[in-house]
Design an enzyme around this catalytic site. Structure first.
Site, short mmCIF file in Angstrom:
data_model
loop_
_atom_site.label_atom_id
_atom_site.label_comp_id
_atom_site.label_asym_id
_atom_site.label_seq_id
_atom_site.Cartn_x
_atom_site.Cartn_y
_atom_site.Cartn_z
N ASP A 6 20.98 -58.68 -0.75
CA ASP A 6 20.31 -57.29 -0.73
C ASP A 6 20.70 -56.16 -0.45
OD1 ASP A 6 19.98 -58.15 1.82
OD2 ASP A 6 18.39 -58.63 1.90
N ARG A 48 30.97 -37.90 64.93
CA ARG A 48 32.30 -37.52 65.03
C ARG A 48 33.17 -37.78 63.96
NH1 ARG A 48 36.23 -34.19 67.41
NH2 ARG A 48 34.62 -33.98 69.33
N ASP A 106 -5.58 -35.69 22.81
CA ASP A 106 -5.74 -36.47 21.96
C ASP A 106 -4.25 -37.46 22.09
OD1 ASP A 106 -3.64 -35.00 22.15
OD2 ASP A 106 -3.67 -34.02 19.96
N VAL A 157 26.80 -36.02 69.15
CA VAL A 157 26.05 -36.95 68.99
C VAL A 157 26.88 -38.07 67.47
CG1 VAL A 157 24.06 -36.89 69.16
CG2 VAL A 157 24.57 -35.95 67.22
N LYS A 165 3.81 -33.45 16.85
CA LYS A 165 3.81 -34.06 18.55
C LYS A 165 3.91 -35.49 18.43
CE LYS A 165 -0.37 -31.26 20.19
NZ LYS A 165 -1.92 -31.00 20.99
N ASP A 222 28.16 -41.12 47.30
CA ASP A 222 28.68 -41.59 49.03
C ASP A 222 27.55 -42.73 49.68
OD1 ASP A 222 30.18 -42.83 50.66
OD2 ASP A 222 29.70 -40.90 52.05
N PHE A 226 36.78 -34.38 59.45
CA PHE A 226 36.35 -32.54 59.47
C PHE A 226 35.35 -31.58 60.97
CE2 PHE A 226 38.64 -33.72 55.83
CZ PHE A 226 38.93 -32.92 55.05
N THR A 265 29.40 -33.63 65.31
CA THR A 265 28.42 -33.40 65.11
C THR A 265 27.17 -33.65 66.42
OG1 THR A 265 27.83 -34.34 63.08
CG2 THR A 265 25.39 -34.15 63.59
#
Length: 606
Positions: free
Chosen positions: A581, A157, A474, A155, A513, A282, A160, A163
């Protein structure tokens, strides 16, 4: 797809550097097959069902040799008619593609060892003799592939491998159709290419559970091949749909509503990967598959052959990706997750207008356009596209990676905002809070003043993130909230990329916190705010708060210590302080908010 034109980028061409991009450009300006820049590997075999071979696209120009300068079999297009430009100096400028050829040679081995590209790609560059040493091509995967799966038709190519569809003979998925990516061991000519396969399988295993991520089932091997078994997606690529005849009635582009549906899915899965500490590297329309042929079928992200784990403060330097979608910082060899965001910006641009934002006749030209040119938002059809959509794309295609939105932030942008759309936890929040906790009191005061001037859009994103941490009764959060936020989203990939280590820097919260007001100060990025059109108003309002609550007398020497700068920066810092200042002026306040430019240029030689 109608007559949409790719913009001619006014950059110098260097036809001698690299071969011409292999695939012809349809009249829409969208590539039939993106030019790839792969230092890890050439085009790997795909999970999707996709036919191989080049399509022949119709052209409005005559096909005679005298009518077109293009090679035989390459259909001319108005978008390909960029004239060559000649240099005014004896030698052309250095090509941003030269180091890519060196990286390819290092990864793929010497030319004699390199596999012949299956679709006419050219080689080049010498190797380092690595292929002469015996390579361990044993991966430790199961050896019983034939007993577990019955192979079907091919399905897809790539260089490397290829598929195939297959049917499971046994196990939990018995009887189910799957996709099998078959990677030839004979084409693994370097230790790097072997490690690429190991990492791809490891990432697919480690990333699990997201609805827009292709499912991984199994990995097997024998003497000749590695077999990666995944979910079979039979709806074709996003690129196929962009180029399909269905879009002809839309003028070669998606409507904004259709584009939104696509981009939301992309942002959702990419934000998940980034939270886990995985950068894809990619992202392009070819790597998003539809599960079925239905027009409203969901998409899946595939092809992690170039992906990598990345630690929270790490920068990568491999030149990888596909030329049309590569981010500027990738070409500069220092990048992180923001490179994926750039690629999403390119995809969005293509969906909305039917052409690429950066185009040239050679890969070197494309890279120069990415580095130097700006996308075109003036010509048709941008005049008919909403201001929110334009702003969205611009905030993804910012050449300064620090000013881009994250994937999670993008989901709260006004163009995509939807009350029913969940917003994921953003890993950027953890990085920014860590920096805030390590900052000096003076720096925190400056950030608190900035947080009080935030727009409602920015506050909305921060409220989403604060609520995802599930504050206590809280209304405050502690290190435990941050830890549980990660654990609720954890996969094996998060541990591999050491994302939880970021919690160690939040130990200061153990003694107190953080309420929502302080969280806003801790979790904002001044760089991202600078990318907003309202930045001047935000900065002015923030400076007024700072004058009232946080500005104080500060010497040049103390300011240099605050910014971790050496004595060479004192001359610049004097312009940041008022003589009247001794306090920070407006320029000094805005520079002090991030203070990175001076540090990077003046302290590296200290």
């Amino acid at each position: 797809m109608g007559q949409c034109y790719a913009r001619n980028i006014p950059v110098a061409e260097d036809d001698g550097e690299l071969d011409q991009c292999q695939s012809p450009l349809p009249a829409s300006g969208v590539p039939a097959s993106s030019a790839n820049v792969r230092s890890i590997k050439n085009t790997p075999a795909r999970t999707p069902a996709r036919t191989s071979g080049n399509s022949t696209w119709p052209s409005p120009f005559p096909q005679g040799a005298s009518a077109s300068p293009l090679p035989a079999g390459v259909a001319p297009s108005p978008a390909r008619s960029t004239p060559l430009r000649f240099f005014r100096r004896p030698f052309p400028p250095p090509s941003p593609a030269k180091h890519i050829k060196a990286s390819l040679a290092k990864r793929l081995g010497p030319p004699k060892e390199r596999p012949i590209p299956e679709e006419g790609g050219g080689g080049g560059g010498g190797g380092g003799g690595e292929a002469e040493r015996p390579l361990d091509k044993s991966f430790g995967y199961g050896k019983n592939f034939g007993a577990k799966y019955e192979l079907g038709k091919e399905v897809g190519r790539g260089h490397f491998g290829h598929t195939c569809s297959a049917r499971a003979r046994k196990g939990e998925i018995k009887g189910q159709l799957v996709a099998v990516k078959i990677i030839s061991k004979a084409k693994m000519t370097t230790s790097i290419s072997i490690e690429d396969v190991r990492r791809e399988v490891k990432i697919l295993k480690a990333l699990s559970g997201h609805k827009h991520l292709v499912k991984f089932y199994d990995a097997c091997e024998d003497v000749n091949n590695v077999y990666v078994v995944m979910e079979l997606c039979e709806g074709g690529e996003l690129l196929d749909r962009i180029l399909s005849s269905v879009l002809l009635c839309r003028g070669g582009r998606y409507t904004e509503e259709d584009a939104k549906a696509i981009i939301i899915q992309i942002l959702s899965v990419v934000s998940f990967c980034h939270l886990q500490g995985v950068v894809h590297r990619d992202l392009k329309p070819e790597n998003f598959l539809f599960t079925t042929r239905n027009e409203d079928a969901p998409m899946k992200l595939i092809d992690f052959g170039l992906s990598d784990f990345i630690r929270p403060d790490e920068r990568l330097n491999d030149i990888v990706g596909s030329a049309y979608y590569v981010a500027p910082e990738v070409l500069h060899r220092s990048y992180s997750m923001e490179a994926d965001i750039w690629s999403i910006g390119v995809i969005t641009y293509i969906l909305l207008c039917g052409s690429r934002p950066f185009w040239a006749r050679t890969e070197s030209g494309i890279f120069r356009a990415v580095l130097r040119a700006d996308p075109n938002f003036d010509d048709a059809p941008w005049s008919s596209i909403s201001p929110e959509a334009k702003d969205f794309v611009k905030r993804l295609l910012n050449k300064d990676y620090r000013k881009r939105m994250t994937a999670a932030q993008a989901l709260t942008h006004p163009w995509l905002r939807d009350e029913n759309q969940p917003v994921p936890l953003d890993i950027l929040i953890y990085k920014l809070v860590k920096s805030y906790l390590r900052a000096t009191p003076f720096k925190r005061a400056a950030l608190k003043a900035l947080s009080k001037a935030l727009t409602e859009d920015e506050l909305l994103y921060l409220r989403f993130q604060f609520n995802l941490l599930e504050p206590d009764r809280d209304g405050c959060i502690s290190p435990e909230n941050f830890r549980m936020g990660l654990m609720r989203n954890a996969t094996d990939a998060m541990r591999e990329s050491r994302v939880p280590d970021i919690l160690n820097a939040m130990d200061q919260l153990y003694f107190r916190k953080m309420d929502f007001e302080e969280f806003c100060a801790a979790a904002i990025s001044p760089y991202q705010l600078e990318a907003l059109e309202e930045w001047e108003q935000i900065a002015s309002a923030a400076f007024e708060y700072f004058e009232q609550e946080g500005n104080r007398v500060i010497s040049v020497e103390e300011l240099a210590r605050e910014l971790n700068l050496g004595p060479t920066a004192h001359a610049v810092l004097r312009d940041w302080i008022r003589e009247a200042d001794g306090k920070l002026n407006f320029l000094g306040y805005t520079k002090f908010l991030h203070g990175v430019t001076i540090r990077s240029s003046n302290t590296r030689h200290q």
